[in-house]
Design a protein around this motif. Structure first.
Motif, mmCIF file in Angstrom:
data_model
loop_
_atom_site.group_PDB
_atom_site.id
_atom_site.type_symbol
_atom_site.label_atom_id
_atom_site.label_comp_id
_atom_site.label_asym_id
_atom_site.label_seq_id
_atom_site.Cartn_x
_atom_site.Cartn_y
_atom_site.Cartn_z
ATOM 1 N N ASN A 110 0.832 -1.207 0.000
ATOM 2 C CA ASN A 110 0.000 0.000 0.000
ATOM 3 C C ASN A 110 0.865 1.254 0.000
ATOM 4 O O ASN A 110 0.597 2.217 -0.716
ATOM 5 N N PHE A 111 1.898 1.220 0.846
ATOM 6 C CA PHE A 111 2.765 2.387 0.937
ATOM 7 C C PHE A 111 3.455 2.630 -0.402
ATOM 8 O O PHE A 111 3.495 3.759 -0.898
ATOM 9 N N TYR A 112 3.958 1.549 -0.980
ATOM 10 C CA TYR A 112 4.620 1.660 -2.276
ATOM 11 C C TYR A 112 3.664 2.264 -3.304
ATOM 12 O O TYR A 112 4.009 3.165 -4.067
ATOM 13 N N TYR A 113 2.427 1.774 -3.263
ATOM 14 C CA TYR A 113 1.438 2.251 -4.231
ATOM 15 C C TYR A 113 1.180 3.748 -4.047
ATOM 16 O O TYR A 113 1.034 4.488 -5.000
ATOM 17 N N MET A 114 1.164 4.179 -2.772
ATOM 18 C CA MET A 114 0.865 5.584 -2.498
ATOM 19 C C MET A 114 1.986 6.516 -2.934
ATOM 20 O O MET A 114 1.730 7.647 -3.328
ATOM 21 N N VAL A 115 3.239 6.052 -2.804
ATOM 22 C CA VAL A 115 4.338 6.984 -3.087
ATOM 23 C C VAL A 115 4.970 6.784 -4.452
ATOM 24 O O VAL A 115 5.752 7.617 -4.885
ATOM 25 N N LYS A 116 4.600 5.695 -5.116
ATOM 26 C CA LYS A 116 5.256 5.407 -6.397
ATOM 27 C C LYS A 116 4.957 6.519 -7.396
ATOM 28 O O LYS A 116 3.839 7.020 -7.493
ATOM 29 N N LYS A 117 5.975 6.909 -8.130
ATOM 30 C CA LYS A 117 5.806 7.988 -9.107
ATOM 31 C C LYS A 117 5.284 7.422 -10.409
ATOM 32 O O LYS A 117 5.826 6.444 -10.916
ATOM 33 N N GLU A 118 4.249 8.041 -10.924
ATOM 34 C CA GLU A 118 3.786 7.629 -12.238
ATOM 35 C C GLU A 118 4.000 8.770 -13.202
ATOM 36 O O GLU A 118 3.351 9.809 -13.118
ATOM 37 N N PRO A 119 4.924 8.603 -14.119
ATOM 38 C CA PRO A 119 5.345 9.712 -14.975
ATOM 39 C C PRO A 119 4.172 10.367 -15.690
ATOM 40 O O PRO A 119 4.078 11.589 -15.749
ATOM 41 N N GLU A 120 3.212 9.573 -16.163
ATOM 42 C CA GLU A 120 2.130 10.142 -16.946
ATOM 43 C C GLU A 120 1.292 11.090 -16.098
ATOM 44 O O GLU A 120 0.963 12.179 -16.492
ATOM 45 N N LYS A 121 0.975 10.604 -14.904
ATOM 46 C CA LYS A 121 0.105 11.397 -14.048
ATOM 47 C C LYS A 121 0.833 12.600 -13.481
ATOM 48 O O LYS A 121 0.247 13.648 -13.297
ATOM 49 N N SER A 122 2.136 12.412 -13.225
ATOM 50 C CA SER A 122 2.820 13.479 -12.521
ATOM 51 C C SER A 122 2.899 14.737 -13.376
ATOM 52 O O SER A 122 3.009 15.838 -12.853
ATOM 53 N N THR A 123 2.833 14.600 -14.709
ATOM 54 C CA THR A 123 2.821 15.792 -15.540
ATOM 55 C C THR A 123 1.511 16.552 -15.351
ATOM 56 O O THR A 123 1.463 17.763 -15.485
ATOM 57 N N LYS A 124 0.476 15.805 -15.047
ATOM 58 C CA LYS A 124 -0.812 16.482 -14.868
ATOM 59 C C LYS A 124 -1.035 16.859 -13.413
ATOM 60 O O LYS A 124 -2.097 17.364 -13.079
ATOM 61 N N ARG A 125 -0.027 16.598 -12.577
ATOM 62 C CA ARG A 125 -0.234 16.754 -11.145
ATOM 63 C C ARG A 125 -0.722 18.147 -10.745
ATOM 64 O O ARG A 125 -1.488 18.320 -9.826
ATOM 65 N N ASN A 126 -0.305 19.172 -11.541
ATOM 66 C CA ASN A 126 -0.711 20.524 -11.179
ATOM 67 C C ASN A 126 -2.221 20.701 -11.296
ATOM 68 O O ASN A 126 -2.808 21.512 -10.599
ATOM 69 N N GLY A 127 -2.807 19.958 -12.167
ATOM 70 C CA GLY A 127 -4.263 19.984 -12.238
ATOM 71 C C GLY A 127 -4.844 18.930 -11.332
ATOM 72 O O GLY A 127 -5.876 18.360 -11.627
ATOM 73 N N GLY A 128 -4.136 18.677 -10.270
ATOM 74 C CA GLY A 128 -4.488 17.568 -9.378
ATOM 75 C C GLY A 128 -5.929 17.563 -8.938
ATOM 76 O O GLY A 128 -6.573 16.526 -8.908
ATOM 77 N N THR A 129 -6.439 18.733 -8.590
ATOM 78 C CA THR A 129 -7.813 18.763 -8.093
ATOM 79 C C THR A 129 -8.768 18.172 -9.104
ATOM 80 O O THR A 129 -9.716 17.490 -8.746
ATOM 81 N N GLU A 130 -8.495 18.435 -10.369
ATOM 82 C CA GLU A 130 -9.409 17.967 -11.394
ATOM 83 C C GLU A 130 -9.460 16.439 -11.421
ATOM 84 O O GLU A 130 -10.539 15.852 -11.439
ATOM 85 N N ILE A 131 -8.286 15.853 -11.422
ATOM 86 C CA ILE A 131 -8.231 14.393 -11.432
ATOM 87 C C ILE A 131 -9.014 13.838 -10.254
ATOM 88 O O ILE A 131 -9.828 12.939 -10.383
ATOM 89 N N ILE A 132 -8.772 14.436 -9.105
ATOM 90 C CA ILE A 132 -9.405 13.908 -7.907
ATOM 91 C C ILE A 132 -10.915 14.072 -7.989
ATOM 92 O O ILE A 132 -11.667 13.183 -7.638
ATOM 93 N N LYS A 133 -11.355 15.213 -8.526
ATOM 94 C CA LYS A 133 -12.797 15.387 -8.671
ATOM 95 C C LYS A 133 -13.365 14.317 -9.591
ATOM 96 O O LYS A 133 -14.401 13.730 -9.317
ATOM 97 N N GLY A 134 -12.640 14.100 -10.660
ATOM 98 C CA GLY A 134 -13.118 13.100 -11.626
ATOM 99 C C GLY A 134 -13.268 11.752 -10.955
ATOM 100 O O GLY A 134 -14.268 11.076 -11.160
ATOM 101 N N GLU A 135 -12.316 11.411 -10.125
ATOM 102 C CA GLU A 135 -12.405 10.115 -9.457
ATOM 103 C C GLU A 135 -13.574 10.066 -8.496
ATOM 104 O O GLU A 135 -14.250 9.076 -8.378
ATOM 105 N N SER A 136 -13.806 11.179 -7.835
ATOM 106 C CA SER A 136 -14.813 11.139 -6.779
ATOM 107 C C SER A 136 -16.194 10.869 -7.343
ATOM 108 O O SER A 136 -17.045 10.340 -6.659
ATOM 109 N N VAL A 137 -16.429 11.235 -8.596
ATOM 110 C CA VAL A 137 -17.739 10.988 -9.182
ATOM 111 C C VAL A 137 -17.949 9.494 -9.394
ATOM 112 O O VAL A 137 -19.028 8.962 -9.166
ATOM 113 N N THR A 138 -16.860 8.833 -9.782
ATOM 114 C CA THR A 138 -17.021 7.412 -10.082
ATOM 115 C C THR A 138 -17.227 6.582 -8.823
ATOM 116 O O THR A 138 -17.748 5.492 -8.883
ATOM 117 N N VAL A 139 -16.811 7.086 -7.687
ATOM 118 C CA VAL A 139 -16.938 6.279 -6.458
ATOM 119 C C VAL A 139 -18.398 6.148 -6.048
ATOM 120 O O VAL A 139 -19.100 7.139 -6.023
#
Lengths: 332, 610
Positions: free
Chosen positions: B581-610
């Motif tokens: 779990n820890f590894y999963y939380m801290v592992k860097k994903e190059p694709e996502k990290s470029t979009k990290r600045n728009g982080g809120t958006e990604i998170i909002k998008g996820e929250s709808v699917t939950v």
């Protein structure tokens, strides 16, 4: 000034100061007071070999499972003649060397037996060495680790004269053609274990155990003296079974069997009494036996003998306390 | 609130008086054979039942949530069936539907729609989701919210590094522990000197102490210090040096222990001084760093967490100096220091520091303030006053002076004050948020940690009584107690903190299933571990009191050691899950990290699917 909510300096200094004062009161001052005890008159100092053995004892982490304190409660009376006192540790609890502190011998876990008095209980080097090489060779259900790295496996031809060969039963050998020789470290460790004896106190000054008596009174019913009241099996288990084993079969090559033994089944108990009281070292192929005269009363010897003479297929007439007394007196 | 405070203080005092009278009783009843009715034993049994009760509550809450999900699934299926039905409609039907739709599009409001008795119909298809119970959604939204402040990259890195090293030592240390547990059943597992029981046991304890728990605490502490002081960490370089020093301590210390170099066998003092010195320097650097950060804080007040964290560092530095100075440590002097050191190691370092963390992370998880600040202050000072005095309770009936033993026992009973103050404070903070337990994977960790804080600590106080010492001292009961506290309290609380903060730092949450797996494996494992050793340990103590041959007490323990190994295995597996779990939380994903600045958006998008 003492506004801890906003003044970080005051907060930390107070926390530090109060804690330091409390620590000095509860730890450092008592430690200083206990640091300076004098040894008892009869207390032997550890020899160099024994002190080296203490190093091995600490390095192997023996204190993780073996305590060295007889608490002043009656249940601990099985581990010593009297409760431990600070004087007992004057020689053994010295700083080991510049790197290592005084050994933490009192321990906090009794996964294995207490060792305060093991030098009295188990004085034989043969037993100690075999037990260290493989505890299950002498105590089937023991969970103590083996310490084979304290021994060397050598060809029987290359055993030197001053080597101490350990009599290991063949099923505990990886290679039955080899001999097991104790290393210097093993000999030091055994010397240390043999030195573990409670020093005698000057007369009438022994501290007493806090009794846990109600249970005993109810069970014992007051008839403490007669040998019938003693549990021969329990005594045998505590005093004899380490070598002769609970099944009376001994350990081949190290400790002789009692089951079917001629001496044990002999109608005349004298020789057997003598062996128990004075020890014995005339049996070929087996190690020496220690003397028990100081450790067991006549009644206890009789109780143990009666148990041994009527167990594991043995059959021999009853031994009385007086018989033991007679042999003991004739010796003196 | 202040009225309640007064009342609660009176309540504490009377509780303590009551307990002190128990100590007296315990000593009188030491001669009786009714050991079952001694207050220490009854107290322990009651405490264990409390834990069981809480476990059942958590389990029921989770079960409830699971059933809700099943229901939801059923509804979804019905909806699917409905859409299938739509697809299979014939043309005439579709025409009529479309006609209706046309009508609907031309529809105009009449003005009485909200105020009339007309039945509400969503003719427009405007409503996407109906919430029946808006309170329940509170938690979901909260945990998806990323941190609103900027967390400096360096701080993120520090926290991650400390936690990663801690996780490594957790897995390593408990692997060793697991192996040691198996050796109770198979003493001949190996015949290798550096894997032998006596050498490995201190490796296990020291690794989980100085490696896992200490590094995790300091890592989590860096975030708290910076956040609650509203400033940045004084020196990142010092944090890195301390990280290296502490890791080096554990590594070198373990190598030394495994090669047979042991300081003297005193528990938690097994590393020789040249190695432990590295640890002490690490602590001093950390203290300096924390202190400087707090000193430059941008708010007036020092948050209570920082009290605990700073004091834990100060006290532990004092403690290790006293523990290692040689001038008074011959003979029984060493034993006094050993009792003092090993208990304060737990009390002033792990307990104090972790409590400080909880004062921040628990309210942060719940998004509400701590219940009572003053109760926290009370807990702080009493922690220092009482905990310091009780070390000698590890040596009751030993040759240490009787008065010292009595002081230790009396103050052990006094420990009820900080323990009750602390656990009340946490439980009251959680009050009103119980329904979040089924929805959150963080809260169960906190709840179990807090309950164990109360149960484990109180049980420890009971264990210090003279009578309970009679039965339990030297037996495996001690091992059960230390796992109940170091594992039940410290580990669970640390995990709670880690699962709170790491997803927020990195914007990635671990799978709920795996966090649940971690929680339940650890909890059930601990329970099996604890109960088997407590029960077996009691039997063992009784066997000794009967004067039975020692070997009998070894063979009677065998089944309980097996159960301990089972529990230990579950605990170990849970750590592997945690590590993943820890590894999963801290592992860097190059694709996502470029979009990290728009982080809120990604998170909002996820929250709808939950």
């Amino acid at each position: 000034m003492l506004d801890f909510n906003t003044n970080h300096k005051a907060l930390l200094l107070t926390a530090f100061g109060v804690f330091a004062v409390l620590s000095i009161g509860v730890a450092i001052i008592p430690a200083f007071q206990l640091d300076s005890y004098q040894p008892l008159p009869d207390q032997p100092e550890l020899t160099d070999t024994e002190f080296e053995g203490l190093h091995v004892f600490i390095g192997e982490g023996c204190v993780a499972c073996h305590t060295q304190q007889v608490r002043n409660i009656e249940m601990d009376a099985m581990w010593g003649d009297r409760p431990s006192i600070p004087e007992d540790y004057v020689y053994s609890k010295k700083r080991l060397d510049i790197w290592r502190q005084s050994a933490s011998l009192l321990g906090s876990e009794r996964t294995g037996p207490d060792l305060t008095n093991v030098g009295v209980r188990q004085p034989g080097a043969a037993w100690q060495l075999l037990h260290l090489y493989n505890p299950r060779a002498v105590s089937e259900e023991s969970i103590m680790p083996s310490f084979p790295w304290l021994f060397e496996e050598v060809d029987s031809t290359s055993v030197r004269e001053d080597d101490v060969v350990v009599a290991v039963p063949s099923q505990f050998l990886d290679n039955p053609s080899k001999k097991i020789v104790a290393s210097e470290e093993a000999m030091q460790l055994v010397a240390y274990l043999q030195s573990l004896k409670q020093p005698k106190m000057p007369e009438n000054s022994e501290p007493e155990f806090i009794p846990f008596s109600k249970i005993k009174e109810a069970a014992g019913g007051g008839s403490a003296s007669a040998s019938k009241g003693l549990d021969g099996e329990k005594l045998f288990m505590n005093k004899c079974s380490a070598c002769h084993q609970a099944n009376g079969k001994g350990v081949p090559g190290a400790f002789p069997p009692l089951a079917g033994s001629e001496t044990v089944n002999n109608e005349d108990p004298e020789k057997m009494i003598r062996i128990i009281l004075e020890g014995y070292n005339e049996m070929e192929g087996y190690g020496p036996m220690q003397a028990f005269a100081d450790q067991l009363t006549d009644a206890e010897v009789a109780a143990i003998m009666n148990y041994e003479r009527n167990s594991w297929g043995n059959e021999a007439p009853e031994v009385k306390e007086e018989d033991v007394k007679k042999v003991r007196d004739s010796k003196l | 609130m202040s009225l309640f405070m007064k009342n609660s203080k009176i309540y504490f005092l009377s509780t303590v008086l009551l307990l002190l009278s128990f100590v007296g009783n315990a000593q009188n009843s030491q001669m009786t054979k009714d050991w079952e009715t001694s207050p220490g034993i009854i107290g322990t049994v009651v405490l264990v039942i409390i834990v069981l009760f809480v476990a059942v509550v958590i389990f029921l809450a989770k079960l409830n949530a699971y059933l809700d999900r099943l229901k939801q699934k059923k509804l979804n299926q019905d909806r699917m069936a409905f859409s299938d039905e739509l697809v299979s409609l014939d043309n005439d039907e579709i025409d009529s539907i479309l006609e209706n739709r046309k009508k609907a599009l031309n529809y105009k409001l009449k003005g009485d729609e909200l105020g009339s008795l007309n039945k509400a119909v969503d003719k427009k298809g405007l409503v996407k989701r109906v919430r029946k119970d808006p309170n329940n959604s509170f938690f979901d939204e909260k945990k998806k919210t990323p941190l609103s402040i900027e967390t400096p990259k360096e701080l993120k890195q520090i926290v991650t590094y400390y936690l990663a090293a801690a996780t490594f030592w957790l897995v390593f240390g408990t692997l060793v522990g697991e192996y040691l547990g198996l050796k109770f059943i198979w003493p001949e597992l190996d015949k290798i000197s550096f894997l032998s029981f006596g050498r490995l046991r201190p490796v296990h304890t020291n690794t989980v102490f100085w490696g896992w728990a200490s590094l995790a605490m300091i890592g989590l502490g860096y975030f708290v210090i910076a956040r609650t002081s509203n400033t940045k960490i004084y020196s990142y370089a010092k944090a890195k040096i301390a990280w290296i020093l502490i890791n080096a301590t554990v590594l070198l210390g373990n190598i030394a222990l495994m090669s047979g170099i042991n300081n003297g066998g005193g528990e938690y003092r097994e590393y020789i001084w040249p190695i432990m010195l590295l640890f002490a320097i690490g602590l001093i650097l950390t203290l300096y760093n924390f202190y400087k950060t707090v000193a430059t804080r941008k708010i007036k007040e020092i948050y209570i967490s920082n009290w605990f964290i700073l004091a834990a560092l100060v006290w532990t530095i004092v403690l290790s100096v006293i523990g290692y100075l040689p001038f008074y440590q011959n003979g029984m002097g060493e034993t006094v220091i050993q009792g003092y050191y090993m208990h304060q190691g737990v009390g002033m370092w792990f307990m104090t520091f972790t409590l400080g963390l909880v004062y921040y992370y628990l309210p942060a998880t719940l998004n509400k303030p701590i219940y009572s600040y003053s109760l926290g202050v009370l807990a702080f000072w009493t922690q220092m006053l009482f905990y310091t005095m009780i070390g000698t309770h590890h040596f009751v009936f030993s040759p240490l002076p009787w008065w010292l033993q009595t002081v230790a026992i009396v103050f052990s009973a006094g420990m009820f004050i900080p323990v009750i103050a602390g656990s009340t404070n946490f439980l009251m903070t959680m009050r009103g948020a119980w329904n979040h337990i089924s929805k959150s994977y963080v809260l169960p960790f906190f709840l179990v940690g807090v309950i164990f804080y109360f149960v484990g600590s109180s049980q420890g106080s009971f264990q210090a009584f003279r009578f309970t010492n009679f039965v339990w001292h030297f037996t495996d009961f001690n091992v059960a107690h230390s796992h109940m506290t170091m594992y039940g309290i410290i580990c669970f609380l640390l995990w709670g903190c880690i699962y709170t903060i790491v997803p927020k730092l990195n914007g990635k949450e671990p799978s709920q299933l795996l966090v649940g797996g971690h929680f339940w494996l650890a909890f059930i494992g601990l329970f099996a571990y604890m109960i088997s050793l407590m029960y077996g340990g009691t039997l063992r103590g009784l066997s000794w009191m009967e004067g039975n041959p020692f070997m009998e007490s070894v063979t009677l323990m065998q089944p309980y050691w097996v159960w301990r190994a089972v529990g230990g295995t579950l605990m170990f597996i849970s750590h592997l899950v945690f590590a993943y779990n820890f590894y999963y939380m801290v592992k860097k994903e190059p694709e996502k990290s470029t979009k990290r600045n728009g982080g809120t958006e990604i998170i909002k998008g996820e929250s709808v699917t939950v």
